[in-house]
Motif scaffolding. Structure first.
Motif, mmCIF file in Angstrom:
data_model
loop_
_atom_site.group_PDB
_atom_site.id
_atom_site.type_symbol
_atom_site.label_atom_id
_atom_site.label_comp_id
_atom_site.label_asym_id
_atom_site.label_seq_id
_atom_site.Cartn_x
_atom_site.Cartn_y
_atom_site.Cartn_z
ATOM 1 N N VAL A 13 0.854 -1.190 0.000
ATOM 2 C CA VAL A 13 0.000 0.000 0.000
ATOM 3 C C VAL A 13 0.886 1.235 0.000
ATOM 4 N N MET A 14 0.683 2.106 -0.986
ATOM 5 C CA MET A 14 1.501 3.308 -1.099
ATOM 6 C C MET A 14 0.790 4.483 -0.438
ATOM 7 N N VAL A 15 1.546 5.275 0.303
ATOM 8 C CA VAL A 15 0.996 6.492 0.905
ATOM 9 C C VAL A 15 1.476 7.682 0.091
ATOM 10 N N PRO A 16 0.678 8.728 -0.016
ATOM 11 C CA PRO A 16 1.100 9.884 -0.808
ATOM 12 C C PRO A 16 2.220 10.654 -0.129
ATOM 13 N N LEU A 17 2.994 11.382 -0.928
ATOM 14 C CA LEU A 17 4.024 12.256 -0.388
ATOM 15 C C LEU A 17 3.374 13.428 0.336
ATOM 16 N N PRO A 18 4.078 14.071 1.262
ATOM 17 C CA PRO A 18 3.521 15.246 1.934
ATOM 18 C C PRO A 18 3.103 16.304 0.916
ATOM 19 N N ASP A 19 2.102 17.082 1.271
ATOM 20 C CA ASP A 19 1.497 18.049 0.352
ATOM 21 C C ASP A 19 2.349 19.322 0.258
ATOM 22 N N CYS A 20 3.502 19.198 -0.383
ATOM 23 C CA CYS A 20 4.410 20.345 -0.559
ATOM 24 C C CYS A 20 4.133 21.032 -1.890
ATOM 25 N N ALA A 21 4.893 22.093 -2.168
ATOM 26 C CA ALA A 21 4.782 22.780 -3.447
ATOM 27 C C ALA A 21 5.146 21.818 -4.572
ATOM 28 N N SER A 22 4.568 22.030 -5.738
ATOM 29 C CA SER A 22 4.829 21.126 -6.862
ATOM 30 C C SER A 22 6.250 21.317 -7.369
ATOM 31 N N GLY A 23 6.710 20.318 -8.131
ATOM 32 C CA GLY A 23 8.052 20.416 -8.706
ATOM 33 C C GLY A 23 9.025 19.441 -8.082
ATOM 34 N N GLU A 24 10.295 19.689 -8.350
ATOM 35 C CA GLU A 24 11.334 18.729 -7.978
ATOM 36 C C GLU A 24 11.668 18.766 -6.499
ATOM 37 N N TRP A 25 12.087 17.616 -5.975
ATOM 38 C CA TRP A 25 12.571 17.496 -4.603
ATOM 39 C C TRP A 25 14.089 17.627 -4.604
ATOM 40 N N GLY A 26 14.627 18.109 -3.491
ATOM 41 C CA GLY A 26 16.077 18.233 -3.371
ATOM 42 C C GLY A 26 16.556 19.663 -3.552
ATOM 43 N N PRO A 27 17.834 19.917 -3.229
ATOM 44 C CA PRO A 27 18.374 21.277 -3.234
ATOM 45 C C PRO A 27 18.953 21.724 -4.576
ATOM 46 N N THR A 28 18.861 20.876 -5.608
ATOM 47 C CA THR A 28 19.489 21.231 -6.886
ATOM 48 C C THR A 28 18.937 22.529 -7.443
ATOM 49 N N LYS A 29 17.618 22.713 -7.367
ATOM 50 C CA LYS A 29 17.012 23.943 -7.887
ATOM 51 C C LYS A 29 17.504 25.163 -7.120
#
Length: 825
Positions: free
Chosen positions: A698-714
């Motif tokens: 059973v998969m749980v959704p990711l936290p409801d953050c802003a859309s787009g990429e995860w991580g500090p690269t941006k």
């Protein structure tokens, strides 16, 4: 510690300094890298002596003074005197004395024809035994089968006896010089004299009038056939109507004789009238259906007959032009230049289909190289021409090469906005405007118009039929019927057949980047039209992703693919190639299957020069419906997008079994544009069908953050905010976490928000704080309980707090982390 910080942060390659004016130069206005990785604004890219505007094909560097990084035109580039030798140039003697090998040739250095050396090539004394590298694409990445990048690999490492003459671009210190040589010398064009020099306009017009008479005769035949068939249908329906009506009337009369009561007769009369009305309605529907079927069938036949006539007439026009051209060439040179080397003339007969030896990039690297030619097409498009002869003479009269001729025709067609054009109904159907009216009404096609205009310009052109991944297509669809049948062109220019798709290249409506503001721009002001240069002379290895010809020879590939392989190719759009994207995994297919946990990953690689400007987004929905949520949760929260180096990855975790549609979008923006916080328009670059046959977890959704990429690269790429403590998108922490960034440029007003499934954001706000010390930003998070959290970070540039109108910019999303908090961490 300081050393690690500097190693962690590299200067932003896309905000370099212009060598001429010393101001910051961004990607959208950048020329370079040139000698020693120097850059120029496009407006500053001029000869240092005379100020002549330069291009990548016309600029020169000082080859005799390494410290001179300026650019010059051909007239003012510094030249060395005869007999000059220096220490480094003498060093080439040892390299020249290396034993020659006839079995191995490095094509990066030695091409066909006479070999040459320049001063940059002399610095090879210490690199005589450098290794051979695989040829790269214009975007710099390796090529794989059925990927936008397919090149054979030449590897001599295991070849016995191969010891000498192995030079590569890095060993010679001329990687960039080789690239520029490829651009400048891959295809040499010679300026031809205009068609007016060898073919009288009146003679060409007389042939056009003859063709018009043939078309008039053909159209009269079409009309006669239509009238005959329609009369036949009317007669058949009338006869059938009379038979059925007589049958109803006879039955009604018999029944009336049996009914003596007046009420019964009234009922019969009413029923008889209803049956007559139903019969009339049914016969009308049958007539209309027959007419529609007949019209469709006749239209197909008429198009085939018209195409055959256009083929015949194009052949006759080409014969006339070739005859007059050959006669002229017997008397004098066809070229404008004097002392032109022996070149292969344009073929008088259409060559057989074969893969082009040169790529589109080797012919031209930027549409701006056609600026003057495009302007001719745009100017001609402002007026309506009565004949093809007049139109083509205006278009190609100042064109010096076959490429320019094809370009003006392509741009004339694509600049015409059929949505806003109105046509005189009395226009001749065989005139340029009549054909455009036919295209708008669906009775004519772009590819027939392009072929006809090419024949008037003396260019070989063919119409290719096949399948296309056009409007309505989705990844995974099979080409089992005629829904996605299409036609396009191949034109013979630059010594090879090359694809042109005018319909897909025609101008289309797009949103401007600037959103309309109150009292400033209206909605109509924020819209503009543009054409798609991708569909002019498209490389076969890219064209095959969207178009599959019925005849395999017209794939123009060295190794043609099957229809099934075409269906399995990833569903990509022109923007994918415009940004230089490619799939690092050659097994990437249009349909991706999840593993037992419901996970599937799509990876897209970016070229080095686009890493600082590309922003990606995505959308996930159910494949067979428009539903984009599962049990009230957006499907976007079941996708984790991350960027590492030049790779962007989209990891999909299916919340249930079934099929999903993953749509990936991209846009190229500068950091300055992104930091304004203005809305940006994203366009689709590729789509995938994600199939989950079985789900064991059973998969749980990711936290409801802003859309787009995860991580500090941006954060690093767009804000110059370099992570000190956590470089990955996924963080494992205990009940407390400290994460730090170093600012490489002034930022202000930092804000961080914490998210957790099932917990309101306001309740978590007190668990996040930050402090700024000099150029170090520290975020402190204490987690109220164990679990998975999302951390959003926002900021803005200090210099960008207000725009030119004094309006304060909103905070812009900077980056986000996925944090797993546990006492065991």
């Amino acid at each position: 510690m300081q050393t690690s910080y500097s190693a962690m942060y590299r200067p932003n390659f896309y905000e370099s300094t212009c060598l001429r004016c010393q101001e910051t130069v961004y990607q959208v206005d950048r020329v370079g890298p040139l000698k020693d990785f120097t850059f120029y604004h496009s407006g500053c890219f001029k000869c240092a002596i005379c100020g002549t505007k330069l291009t990548l094909k016309t600029y020169y560097n000082n080859q005799h003074k390494q410290e001179d990084k300026e650019v010059y035109c051909s007239s003012h580039v510094p030249k060395i005197g005869p007999g000059h030798l220096d220490g480094s140039s003498v060093g080439i003697r040892s390299a020249l004395n290396v034993p020659k090998s006839s079995n191995f040739v490095n094509e990066q250095i030695r091409c066909t024809g006479r070999g040459t050396f320049d001063a940059d090539a002399l610095n090879i004394r210490t690199h005589v035994n450098g290794s051979t590298t695989q040829p790269l694409s214009p975007t710099g990445h390796e090529r794989n089968n059925y990927s936008p990048n397919v090149y054979p690999q030449n590897n001599h490492n295991d070849s016995p006896g191969y010891q000498y003459g192995r030079f590569d671009a890095s060993a010679l210190h001329i990687a960039h010089a080789l690239k520029q040589t490829e651009i400048q010398k891959a295809y040499k064009t010679h300026v031809e004299k205009p068609i007016d020099c060898y073919l009288d306009r009146d003679e060409q017009r007389r042939l056009e009038m003859k063709h018009r008479k043939e078309e008039d005769d053909l159209y009269r035949k079409f009309k006669h056939n239509r009238d005959e068939e329609e009369k036949k249908i009317r007669d058949e329906i009338r006869d059938e109507w009379e038979r059925e009506l007589q049958r109803l009337t006879n039955r009604f009369e018999r029944e009336m004789q049996l009914k003596r009561k007046r009420d019964d007769q009234n009922v019969l009369t009413l029923r008889h009238q209803q049956e007559k009305d139903a019969l009339e309605k049914n016969m009308t529907l049958r007539r209309d259906k027959k007419k529609e079927s007949l019209t469709r069938k006749m239209l197909e036949n008429e198009r085939a007959a018209t195409a055959a006539l256009v083929e015949k007439q194009s052949h006759e026009m080409m014969e006339l032009i070739n005859e007059k051209r050959s006669e002229y060439m017997m008397a004098e040179s066809i070229y404008m230049e004097d002392n032109v080397e022996e070149v292969t003339p344009y073929p008088s007969h259409a060559p057989l289909p074969a893969p082009p030896a040169l790529s589109k990039f080797q012919i031209y690297s930027d549409p701006i190289e056609f600026a003057n030619v495009d302007q001719i097409a745009i100017s001609v498009a402002q007026e309506d021409q009565k004949s093809f002869t007049d139109l083509v003479r205006q278009l190609v009269g100042r064109c010096g090469s076959d490429i320019e001729k094809a370009r003006t025709i392509f741009r004339w067609i694509t600049v015409k906005n059929l949505n806003t054009m109105s046509f005189d109904e009395n226009l001749r159907g065989d005139s340029p405007m009549g054909l455009l009216r036919g295209i708008k009404n669906g009775t004519e096609s772009y590819h027939v118009l392009f072929k006809r205009l090419c024949s008037y310009a003396g260019l070989h052109c063919v119409v290719i039929k096949g399948y296309s991944k056009s409007a309505g297509y989705q990844p995974g669809v099979r080409f089992e019927d005629n829904r996605f049948r299409n036609s396009w062109n191949a034109v013979y220019v630059a010594g090879a057949w090359r694809f042109v798709q005018c319909n897909w290249g025609a101008r289309h409506l797009v949103n401007a980047k600037e959103a309309p503001k109150a009292g400033n721009k209206t909605k109509s002001d924020s819209l503009r039209y543009e054409y798609d240069d991708h569909y002019f002379l498209t490389d076969p290895k890219e064209f095959i992703y969207e178009f599959f010809p019925l005849q395999s020879d017209w794939q123009l590939l060295k190794q043609p693919i099957t229809l099934q392989e075409f269906e399995e190719l990833p569903f990509v759009r022109s923007l994918f190639f415009r940004y230089g994207l490619y799939f690092s995994d050659k097994n990437t297919k249009a349909v991706m299957f999840t593993d037992s946990t419901g996970a599937a990953t799509v990876r897209i690689a970016m070229p080095n020069h686009m890493q600082g400007t590309l922003i990606f987004h995505y959308n996930l929905k159910f494949y067979d419906s428009d539903g984009d949520s599962f049990e009230g949760v957006s499907l976007k929260r079941f996708v984790m997008q991350s960027v590492v180096g030049n790779m962007v990855a989209f990891r999909v975790h299916a919340p249930c079994s079934g099929a999903f549609l993953l749509d990936i979008f991209a846009n190229a923006v500068t950091p300055k544009e992104y930091l304004t916080g203005e809305p940006m328009k994203f366009k689709s670059v590729c789509k995938f069908k994600i199939c989950c046959d079985e789900l064991q977890t059973v998969m749980v959704p990711l936290p409801d953050c802003a859309s787009g990429e995860w991580g500090p690269t941006k954060a690093t790429r767009l804000f110059g905010l370099v992570p000190i403590t956590h470089q990955d998108a996924l963080v494992f922490a205990g009940r407390e976490l400290e994460t730090q960034f170093r600012m490489s440029r002034p930022l202000t007003d930092f804000m961080a928000t914490l998210h957790k499934n099932g917990v309101e954001e306001k309740r978590l706000s007190k668990y996040v704080s930050h402090i700024v010390t000099d150029d170090i930003v520290t975020f402190n998070i204490s987690f109220p309980e164990e679990g998975q959290y999302g951390l959003d970070v926002y900021t803005r540039e200090m210099a960008s707090m207000h725009d030119n109108n004094g309006e304060k910019h909103l905070l812009t999303h900077c980056c986000k982390y996925l944090i797993n908090s546990s006492k065991r961490n």
